[in-house]
Design a protein around this motif. Structure first.
Motif, mmCIF file in Angstrom:
data_model
loop_
_atom_site.group_PDB
_atom_site.id
_atom_site.type_symbol
_atom_site.label_atom_id
_atom_site.label_comp_id
_atom_site.label_asym_id
_atom_site.label_seq_id
_atom_site.Cartn_x
_atom_site.Cartn_y
_atom_site.Cartn_z
ATOM 1 N N PRO A 59 0.845 -1.336 0.196
ATOM 2 C CA PRO A 59 0.030 0.005 -0.053
ATOM 3 C C PRO A 59 0.917 1.170 0.027
ATOM 4 C CG PRO A 59 0.259 -0.787 2.293
ATOM 5 C CD PRO A 59 0.920 -1.545 1.290
ATOM 6 N N SER A 60 0.183 2.250 -0.295
ATOM 7 C CA SER A 60 0.992 3.805 0.021
ATOM 8 C C SER A 60 -0.273 4.599 0.197
ATOM 9 C CB SER A 60 1.509 4.299 -1.153
ATOM 10 O OG SER A 60 0.484 4.547 -2.172
ATOM 11 N N VAL A 61 -1.444 4.413 0.075
ATOM 12 C CA VAL A 61 -2.595 5.295 0.694
ATOM 13 C C VAL A 61 -3.664 4.633 1.223
ATOM 14 C CG1 VAL A 61 -2.016 6.979 -1.317
ATOM 15 C CG2 VAL A 61 -3.787 5.385 -1.955
ATOM 16 N N ASP A 62 -4.280 5.462 1.850
ATOM 17 C CA ASP A 62 -5.633 4.583 2.554
ATOM 18 C C ASP A 62 -6.446 4.133 1.533
ATOM 19 O OD1 ASP A 62 -8.579 5.239 3.733
ATOM 20 O OD2 ASP A 62 -7.381 4.405 4.998
ATOM 21 N N VAL A 63 -6.666 2.881 1.526
ATOM 22 C CA VAL A 63 -7.593 2.340 0.631
ATOM 23 C C VAL A 63 -9.015 2.761 0.360
ATOM 24 C CG1 VAL A 63 -8.640 0.045 -0.071
ATOM 25 C CG2 VAL A 63 -6.146 0.108 0.791
ATOM 26 N N ASP A 64 -9.576 3.020 1.499
ATOM 27 C CA ASP A 64 -11.018 3.737 1.626
ATOM 28 C C ASP A 64 -10.804 4.894 0.728
ATOM 29 O OD1 ASP A 64 -12.127 1.468 2.634
ATOM 30 O OD2 ASP A 64 -11.903 2.062 4.661
ATOM 31 N N THR A 65 -9.914 5.843 1.093
ATOM 32 C CA THR A 65 -9.904 7.044 0.497
ATOM 33 C C THR A 65 -9.846 6.740 -0.912
ATOM 34 O OG1 THR A 65 -8.766 7.959 2.398
ATOM 35 C CG2 THR A 65 -8.707 9.271 0.372
ATOM 36 N N ALA A 66 -9.048 5.905 -1.391
ATOM 37 C CA ALA A 66 -8.511 5.681 -2.834
ATOM 38 C C ALA A 66 -9.802 5.427 -3.419
ATOM 39 C CB ALA A 66 -7.569 4.549 -3.065
ATOM 40 N N ARG A 67 -10.663 4.590 -3.016
ATOM 41 C CA ARG A 67 -12.084 3.991 -3.539
ATOM 42 C C ARG A 67 -12.711 5.225 -3.882
ATOM 43 N NH1 ARG A 67 -12.933 -1.503 -0.320
ATOM 44 N NH2 ARG A 67 -11.223 -2.896 -1.182
ATOM 45 N N ARG A 68 -12.886 6.327 -3.111
ATOM 46 C CA ARG A 68 -13.771 7.546 -3.390
ATOM 47 C C ARG A 68 -13.050 8.550 -4.542
ATOM 48 N NH1 ARG A 68 -13.910 7.145 2.430
ATOM 49 N NH2 ARG A 68 -12.159 8.607 2.687
ATOM 50 N N ILE A 69 -11.945 8.268 -4.896
ATOM 51 C CA ILE A 69 -11.517 9.040 -6.078
ATOM 52 C C ILE A 69 -12.231 9.038 -7.298
ATOM 53 C CG2 ILE A 69 -9.373 9.474 -7.682
ATOM 54 C CD1 ILE A 69 -7.522 8.507 -5.636
#
Length: 285
Positions: A85-95
């Motif tokens: 990982p490098s970023v919060d996955v839940d945040t990434a899914r909201r892109i």
């Protein structure tokens, strides 16, 4: 904090935060990639030819004009759970995932030290299409983490990788909107349908949709699915061709086209096992 400590921080964080994603009913249409070499640039560090085919989810050659439908392959479930990982996955899914972008890219200016003990250092850049909300720095750190993983390609003892933000590179990883992926891949005769990834010469083209959402057929963290894409494509750049399942219940090789089915294997994103054994199977012609 050193680059190694930074990567370890991301890895440890993912072991705590990354869970297994529930599978949905959506079926992503995936197809086998034929990697086509397109002129332009000189390969560095002794890269082999770019005539290899395929990736985890990939484009197929554009068919000749015909009324016949283009076939779709079977899908492949499952994944092992190794972190990248490098970023919060839940945040990434909201892109947000726009259908199209301008087709211009911003290069991550992050630069790292070589990872791996191999004498041959493969330099690479990470580029993100302009106008999308994905941080090129975060994407670069994630890809750097994948390529530095102990089960990745550095385990062969021959190859090392170095993230660069400028100057010459051996390959580039572009993350782009579905429409831009279709245009880049289509120019090389590949059909991606706004859904999948491709490789064109020395460039790995990653569909933003797949980077953010993963695959509904991949039963594991989205970070693991990203690792499969990167490992498969970089494997082609190292001269690795396609193989198939090595045996019932065995981990699927990273160079297997897992999107077409597992054939008794267990889905896996990494080229090497925990004990350093290369995961492979019978060659696919």
């Amino acid at each position: 904090m050193t680059p190694v400590e930074r990567r370890e921080k991301y890895i440890v964080g993912n072991r705590v935060a990354a869970g297994r994603r529930p599978r949905t009913r959506a079926v992503i249409i995936g197809v086998c990639l034929v990697a086509v070499f397109v002129g332009g640039g000189v390969a560095l560090a002794g890269w082999p030819g770019s005539g290899h085919a395929g990736d985890a989810e990939a484009g197929e050659p554009l068919p000749p004009a015909s009324d016949e439908p283009v076939p779709s392959p079977s899908t492949s479930p499952g994944a092992s759970a190794s972190p990248s990982p490098s970023v919060d996955v839940d945040t990434a899914r909201r892109i947000p995932i726009p259908d199209n972008g301008p087709g211009t890219f911003t290069t991550a200016r992050s630069a790292g030290s070589p990872v791996g003990s191999g004498a041959t250092v493969r330099r690479y850049k990470v580029q993100v299409e302009e106008g999308i909300e994905l941080s090129e720095r975060d994407a670069a750190v994630e890809i750097e983490t994948i390529l530095a993983h102990s089960r990745g390609w550095t385990a062969d003892g021959r190859n090392s990788f170095q993230l660069v933000g400028s100057g010459p590179s051996d390959f580039d990883v572009k993350i782009a909107t579905p429409g831009t992926v279709d245009r880049i891949c289509g120019a090389a005769g590949l059909l991606t349908r706004g859904e999948v990834n491709c490789t064109v010469g020395r460039t790995v083209v990653v569909n933003l949709k797949r980077w953010v959402l993963g695959s509904d057929q991949f039963d594991g963290p989205v970070t693991e699915y990203r690792a499969l894409i990167i490992n498969h494509e970089v494997g082609h750049r190292l001269g690795r061709g396609h193989v198939t399942c090595g045996g019932e219940g065995e981990p699927a090789p990273a160079m297997m086209q897992q999107i077409k089915g597992l054939y008794g294997c267990v889905a896996n994103a990494w080229p090497y096992a925990e004990d350093g054994t290369y995961i492979t199977g019978p060659a696919v012609s």
